[in-house]
Scaffold this motif. Structure first.
Motif, PDB file in Angstrom:
ATOM      1  N   GLU A   1       0.837  -1.206   0.000  1.00 43.94           N
ATOM      2  CA  GLU A   1       0.000   0.000   0.000  1.00 43.94           C
ATOM      3  C   GLU A   1       0.870   1.254   0.000  1.00 43.94           C
ATOM      4  O   GLU A   1       0.580   2.223  -0.713  1.00 43.94           O
ATOM      5  CB  GLU A   1      -0.909   0.019   1.231  1.00 43.94           C
ATOM      6  CG  GLU A   1      -2.006  -1.015   1.213  1.00 43.94           C
ATOM      7  CD  GLU A   1      -2.725  -1.138   2.558  1.00 43.94           C
ATOM      8  OE1 GLU A   1      -3.871  -1.609   2.544  1.00 43.94           O
ATOM      9  OE2 GLU A   1      -2.144  -0.781   3.604  1.00 43.94           O
TER      10      GLU A   1
ATOM     11  N   ALA B   1       2.461   1.776  -3.430  1.00 41.84           N
ATOM     12  CA  ALA B   1       1.450   2.233  -4.391  1.00 41.84           C
ATOM     13  C   ALA B   1       1.108   3.703  -4.170  1.00 41.84           C
ATOM     14  O   ALA B   1       0.938   4.459  -5.129  1.00 41.84           O
ATOM     15  CB  ALA B   1       0.187   1.372  -4.278  1.00 41.84           C
ATOM     16  N   SER B   2       1.050   4.136  -2.918  1.00 37.66           N
ATOM     17  CA  SER B   2       0.752   5.549  -2.651  1.00 37.66           C
ATOM     18  C   SER B   2       1.959   6.443  -2.917  1.00 37.66           C
ATOM     19  O   SER B   2       1.808   7.611  -3.246  1.00 37.66           O
ATOM     20  CB  SER B   2       0.243   5.727  -1.217  1.00 37.66           C
ATOM     21  OG  SER B   2       1.279   5.545  -0.288  1.00 37.66           O
TER      22      SER B   2
ATOM     23  N   PRO C   1       2.027   6.641  -7.366  1.00 38.33           N
ATOM     24  CA  PRO C   1       0.717   6.338  -7.962  1.00 38.33           C
ATOM     25  C   PRO C   1       0.723   6.323  -9.491  1.00 38.33           C
ATOM     26  O   PRO C   1      -0.108   5.657 -10.101  1.00 38.33           O
ATOM     27  CB  PRO C   1      -0.186   7.453  -7.423  1.00 38.33           C
ATOM     28  CG  PRO C   1       0.744   8.564  -7.058  1.00 38.33           C
ATOM     29  CD  PRO C   1       2.027   7.908  -6.644  1.00 38.33           C
ATOM     30  N   ASP C   2       1.662   7.024 -10.116  1.00 38.14           N
ATOM     31  CA  ASP C   2       1.725   7.086 -11.573  1.00 38.14           C
ATOM     32  C   ASP C   2       2.724   6.102 -12.171  1.00 38.14           C
ATOM     33  O   ASP C   2       2.952   6.107 -13.382  1.00 38.14           O
ATOM     34  CB  ASP C   2       2.091   8.508 -12.026  1.00 38.14           C
ATOM     35  CG  ASP C   2       1.059   9.528 -11.592  1.00 38.14           C
ATOM     36  OD1 ASP C   2      -0.131   9.175 -11.514  1.00 38.14           O
ATOM     37  OD2 ASP C   2       1.442  10.682 -11.317  1.00 38.14           O
TER      38      ASP C   2
ATOM     39  N   GLY D   1      10.475   3.936  -8.430  1.00 42.70           N
ATOM     40  CA  GLY D   1       9.254   4.086  -9.219  1.00 42.70           C
ATOM     41  C   GLY D   1       9.624   4.531 -10.622  1.00 42.70           C
ATOM     42  O   GLY D   1      10.374   5.493 -10.788  1.00 42.70           O
TER      43      GLY D   1
ATOM     44  N   ARG E   1       8.270   5.227 -14.826  1.00 43.91           N
ATOM     45  CA  ARG E   1       7.190   5.433 -15.800  1.00 43.91           C
ATOM     46  C   ARG E   1       7.836   5.871 -17.105  1.00 43.91           C
ATOM     47  O   ARG E   1       8.568   6.858 -17.138  1.00 43.91           O
ATOM     48  CB  ARG E   1       6.198   6.478 -15.319  1.00 43.91           C
ATOM     49  CG  ARG E   1       5.075   6.704 -16.341  1.00 43.91           C
ATOM     50  CD  ARG E   1       3.992   7.609 -15.767  1.00 43.91           C
ATOM     51  NE  ARG E   1       2.918   7.755 -16.708  1.00 43.91           N
ATOM     52  CZ  ARG E   1       1.923   6.899 -16.867  1.00 43.91           C
ATOM     53  NH1 ARG E   1       1.859   5.827 -16.121  1.00 43.91           N
ATOM     54  NH2 ARG E   1       0.974   7.106 -17.759  1.00 43.91           N
TER      55      ARG E   1
END
Length: 173
Positions: A23, A26-27, A30-31, A68, A70
């Motif tokens: 969790e 993921a927080s 978030p992208d 993270g 993207r």
């Protein structure tokens, strides 16, 4: 038997899990299309450098840093620090920008009595800080009456996370 049950109830009354690791990640990102983890095994030189920067001991030579991603771009990094406050553990996640500034500090679990937990507002004072900040309780980090050990333990963990980033990510490239 009744005293054993009372002991478990008392322990449970003070133990609090606020967020699971999945969790929290993921927080934090978030992208992100992907959150990858990298485990580092620290050598003696890295331990010495991290301890000097963080002004505290390294608890383990194994360090896991989450990244993270993207579109092939780094959104940021996250490190989870678990340590004892007094006699019981606390776990929090430090989320860093790609440049190494703290984006957020997320408390994941706190097993000491909850009256020793600093407020959410207290944790936010770390936002936008980097390894260049002194991060000293009573200096640039506000203390909390009744939660002195908690504030010191958290501040040490934050300095350690920033030092891990500096040595393993920034200088490790």
């Amino acid at each position: 038997m009744i005293s054993l049950i009372a002991a478990f109830v008392a322990l449970d009354a003070r133990a609090k899990v606020f967020m699971t690791q999945s969790e929290a990640l993921a927080s934090a990102f978030p992208d992100a299309e992907e959150v990858k983890s990298t485990t580092f095994v620290l050598d003696d030189d890295q331990v010495a450098r991290i301890e000097a920067m963080a002004r505290c001991e390294v608890d383990s030579r194994l360090v896991k840093i989450y990244t993270g991603m993207r579109g092939g771009q780094v959104l940021g990094y996250a490190l989870i620090d678990v340590h004892n406050v007094r006699t019981l553990p606390e776990a929090f996640m430090v989320v860093l920008s790609p440049g190494g500034e703290i984006q957020s500090l997320r408390l994941l679990a706190f097993y000491e009595p909850l009256e020793y937990k600093p407020t959410d507002r207290w944790y936010k004072q770390f936002n936008n800080r980097s390894i260049e900040a002194p991060l000293r309780v009573g200096g640039d980090v506000h203390g909390v009456v009744g939660a002195t050990l908690s504030t010191r333990a958290t501040t040490r963990g934050v300095r350690r996370a920033l030092a891990y980033y500096k040595v393993l990510i920034q200088d490790g490239k």
